[in-house]
Motif scaffolding. Structure first.
Motif, PDB file in Angstrom:
ATOM      1  N   LEU A 153       0.993  -1.268   0.140  1.00 53.79           N
ATOM      2  CA  LEU A 153      -0.247   0.085   0.093  1.00 53.79           C
ATOM      3  C   LEU A 153       0.796   1.243  -0.078  1.00 53.79           C
ATOM      4  CD1 LEU A 153      -2.872   1.434   0.065  1.00 53.79           C
ATOM      5  CD2 LEU A 153      -2.727   0.882   2.716  1.00 53.79           C
ATOM      6  N   TYR A 194      -5.273  -0.530   5.825  1.00 55.09           N
ATOM      7  CA  TYR A 194      -5.205  -1.864   4.964  1.00 55.09           C
ATOM      8  C   TYR A 194      -6.241  -2.865   5.817  1.00 55.09           C
ATOM      9  CZ  TYR A 194      -4.687  -6.546   3.000  1.00 55.09           C
ATOM     10  OH  TYR A 194      -4.966  -7.745   2.383  1.00 55.09           O
ATOM     11  N   VAL A 226      -8.756   0.171   2.867  1.00 49.83           N
ATOM     12  CA  VAL A 226      -8.336  -0.372   1.515  1.00 49.83           C
ATOM     13  C   VAL A 226      -8.520  -1.879   1.686  1.00 49.83           C
ATOM     14  CG1 VAL A 226      -6.437  -0.736  -0.024  1.00 49.83           C
ATOM     15  CG2 VAL A 226      -6.629   1.513   1.284  1.00 49.83           C
ATOM     16  N   VAL A 230      -8.298  -4.501  -3.641  1.00 53.20           N
ATOM     17  CA  VAL A 230      -7.790  -3.154  -4.110  1.00 53.20           C
ATOM     18  C   VAL A 230      -6.414  -3.412  -4.617  1.00 53.20           C
ATOM     19  CG1 VAL A 230      -7.564  -0.824  -3.953  1.00 53.20           C
ATOM     20  CG2 VAL A 230      -9.442  -1.843  -3.029  1.00 53.20           C
ATOM     21  N   SER A 235      -5.085  -0.240  -8.129  1.00 54.45           N
ATOM     22  CA  SER A 235      -4.133   0.793  -7.541  1.00 54.45           C
ATOM     23  C   SER A 235      -4.237   2.087  -7.831  1.00 54.45           C
ATOM     24  CB  SER A 235      -2.681   0.242  -7.593  1.00 54.45           C
ATOM     25  OG  SER A 235      -2.255   0.046  -9.000  1.00 54.45           O
ATOM     26  N   LEU A 238      -7.003   3.924  -6.436  1.00 51.06           N
ATOM     27  CA  LEU A 238      -6.667   4.234  -4.964  1.00 51.06           C
ATOM     28  C   LEU A 238      -5.767   5.572  -5.067  1.00 51.06           C
ATOM     29  CD1 LEU A 238      -6.406   3.600  -1.943  1.00 51.06           C
ATOM     30  CD2 LEU A 238      -4.420   2.033  -2.612  1.00 51.06           C
TER      31      LEU A 238
END
Length: 275
Positions: A153, A194, A226, A230, A235, A238
């Motif tokens: 992430l 996350y 998230v 995802v 990405s 995001l």
């Protein structure tokens, strides 16, 4: 019954003279979450100083499956040790090799885990002197990541052109309560967390998340959760969502930063369409 990766690494390093378990195999032996597939399907990765054939006697045939991947390399003695009865690269060398040879999110995730176990980040950076791309990869490492997916992430956001987030942000809540955010930007009161399957799927988990995030909102924080699906499939979406939230919360990117973010979003979406 399939032998474990550890058992197969012991056997291979005994059968192949001068061989050393390396890369993800070494990280696994050191106890890290390092494999991208099932342990049963993962070949033993070996560093050997010269081309070598692995003996294939009938007695060893079953235990050797699914085989090995050989990397020809002459390792200095300082980079080799023995751990769990396996000749293996040291934690520092394993972290460096993974950063050098794996896709950046995977490599940084392994380096993060080694940093949490005490590997010297400065020593890794010195090894990368003269290799700009590798230096950049190692510079992304942060021992605050609590899981490989949190690392992914962070890498996705930074590679998307956003300012580097802080990890494990402490937030004081009413009633002497504390919350720690996976990552975010305290100066903009924005956090990104996350939500993996293990701790965020049961009714009790969802109730806890809702209660905790309501308290964070009351304390002035905006939280972007998230989900596992995802990363990395969406990405680009995001990065766009987080960039917009940062701007809404007061971030003022320079024109060059905006251009870079837009270019990376376009490239990521073009790659996704080709898939």
């Amino acid at each position: 019954m399939q032998a474990t990766l550890l058992a197969r690494a012991r056997l291979f390093t005994a059968l192949v003279p001068g061989s050393t378990a390396c890369h993800r195999t070494a990280a696994h032996i050191w106890g890290l979450n390092a494999l991208s597939e099932s342990e049963d399907e993962w070949p033993v990765e070996l560093a050997v100083p010269r081309p070598a054939d692995v003996p294939r006697s009938a007695a060893h045939q079953a235990a050797l499956q699914p085989g090995c991947t050989v990397h020809q390399a002459t390792l200095p003695p300082v980079d080799v040790t023995e751990h769990r009865s396996v000749r293996v690269t040291t934690p520092e060398r394993t972290a460096f090799d993974c950063a050098q040879h794996l896709p950046r999110p995977d490599g940084v995730a392994i380096v993060d885990q080694f940093l949490r176990r005490g590997v010297d980040h400065d020593a890794l950076m010195r090894r990368a002197t003269g290799f700009h791309w590798l230096w950049e990869t190692l510079a992304m490492a942060d021992k605050g990541a609590a899981s490989p997916r949190e690392t992914w992430l962070r890498v996705i956001l930074v590679e998307g052109g956003l300012p580097r987030p802080t990890t494990q942000i402490r937030v004081d809540l009413p009633g002497d309560r504390l919350a720690y955010l996976d990552l975010g930007w305290p100066e903009f009161s924005l956090g990104v967390e996350y939500d993996g399957y293990e701790h965020h799927t049961s009714p009790a988990d969802r109730h806890r998340d809702l209660t905790r995030r309501a308290a964070l909102r009351a304390a002035g924080w905006r939280i972007i959760p998230v989900r596992r699906d995802v990363i990395p499939a969406r990405s680009a979406d995001l990065v766009e969502q987080v960039a917009n939230a940062l701007i809404e919360n007061g971030w003022k990117p320079a024109p060059a930063q905006v251009t870079r973010i837009l270019a990376r979003l376009h490239a990521a979406r073009r790659r996704r369409r080709r898939w």
